[in-house]
Design an enzyme around this catalytic site. Structure first.
Site, PDB file in Angstrom:
ATOM      1  N   TYR A   1       2.583  -8.751   0.018  1.00  7.30           N
ATOM      2  CA  TYR A   1       3.914  -8.005   0.566  1.00  7.30           C
ATOM      3  C   TYR A   1       4.598  -7.302  -0.712  1.00  7.30           C
ATOM      4  O   TYR A   1       4.561  -5.998  -0.609  1.00  7.30           O
ATOM      5  CB  TYR A   1       4.664  -8.988   1.480  1.00  7.30           C
ATOM      6  CG  TYR A   1       5.987  -8.036   1.643  1.00  7.30           C
ATOM      7  CD1 TYR A   1       5.839  -7.100   2.911  1.00  7.30           C
ATOM      8  CD2 TYR A   1       7.130  -8.443   1.224  1.00  7.30           C
ATOM      9  CE1 TYR A   1       6.984  -6.354   3.265  1.00  7.30           C
ATOM     10  CE2 TYR A   1       8.353  -7.796   1.438  1.00  7.30           C
ATOM     11  CZ  TYR A   1       8.305  -6.776   2.642  1.00  7.30           C
ATOM     12  OH  TYR A   1       9.408  -5.948   2.981  1.00  7.30           O
TER      13      TYR A   1
ATOM     14  N   SER B   1      11.407  -2.074  -0.082  1.00 12.43           N
ATOM     15  CA  SER B   1      12.198  -3.430  -0.122  1.00 12.43           C
ATOM     16  C   SER B   1      12.758  -3.538  -1.482  1.00 12.43           C
ATOM     17  O   SER B   1      12.101  -3.136  -2.402  1.00 12.43           O
ATOM     18  CB  SER B   1      11.205  -4.350   0.479  1.00 12.43           C
ATOM     19  OG  SER B   1      11.869  -5.699   0.140  1.00 12.43           O
TER      20      SER B   1
END
Length: 262
Positions: free
Chosen positions: A151, A138
């Site tokens: 995360y 990401s």
């Protein structure tokens, strides 16, 4: 005919990978928790593209989940030419307020399962001296993100791990690619618990998963170690931390992600 294994294949980017690769004539192995969704997708792909599609319903959070997937592939006599480690999830909110098990499951899925599957399938690829591994990270991998601390940390691991493997595997003819999407129109924001009013969690301005998949496959053909999806803006975002003091970056991101009322 080559075969791709896709984790997290029942929704979003994983499902889009399945559609695109089937359209290109690849056989598939689809992995996710939902047997019903996987079977429905598999039947559609078989009918539309005349490819073989195997389904392995498996919760990869479980410690033996990756090994069960690998063993199932071996029992069926399949050779995996392309492994796409797409399964993962995020959690939005103050770290201390979110459930402990949720944080730990995120690490188990985003990191441990990815490493385990990569290790098991990479050994076969290196022996054959061919194969490719795509690990979905990401743009969150490039800086700490308060209120998504675990995360972002897991995705930083995926990025660093994948780039290191890219260098290690070059002599064996194996390609490893870290994919770094920005906000993408999937179920991610809903599953992570973002409020509907949060900037960036609405479809406007998001990247379509089809764009992410096509960019990824182009980068894989070029043997790139990393691809940042989502155009110029996301490339600027991931490079900005190189030029600013880290405390300034973290404060700015904290202001952007801070829940209302905190």
């Amino acid at each position: 005919m080559q075969t791709a294994l896709i984790t997290g294949a029942s929704y979003g980017i994983g499902e889009t990978f399945a559609n695109e690769l089937a359209a290109r004539g690849m056989h598939l192995v689809l992995v996710a928790r939902s047997a019903d969704r996987l079977n429905a997708l598999a039947e559609t792909l078989r009918q539309q593209h005349q490819v073989q599609v195997e389904v392995i319903p498996q919760d990869l959070v479980q410690p033996d989940g990756p090994s069960k997937v690998y063993q199932a592939v071996k029992q069926q006599g399949l050779t995996i030419d392309l492994l796409i480690n797409n399964a993962g999830f995020g959690e939005y909110g103050k770290f201390s307020d979110r459930p402990r098990d949720r944080h730990l499951d995120m690490i188990r899925l985003n990191v441990l399962a990815l490493v385990d599957l990569t290790h098991q399938f990479l050994a076969d690829m290196q022996q054959r001296r061919s194969g490719s591994i795509v690990n979905v990270a990401s743009i969150a991998a490039f800086q700490p993100i308060p209120y998504m601390s675990v995360y972002a940390a897991t995705k930083a691991f995926v990025l660093s791990f994948s780039e290191a493997l890219w260098a290690e595997t070059q002599p064996y003819g194996v390609r490893v690619l870290a994919v770094c999407p920005g906000p993408t129109e999937t179920q991610f924001f809903k599953e992570a618990g973002f409020p509907q009013t949060f900037a960036g969690s609405t479809p406007q301005g998001m990247t379509q998963p089809e764009v992410v998949v096509r960019d990824t496959l182009k980068a894989l053909e070029k043997n790139s170690p990393t691809v940042v999806n989502g155009g110029l803006l996301n490339n600027l975002i991931v490079n900005l931390p190189r030029f600013l003091p880290r405390p300034a970056i973290v404060r700015a991101v904290a202001n952007q992600f801070r829940p209302s009322g905190q």
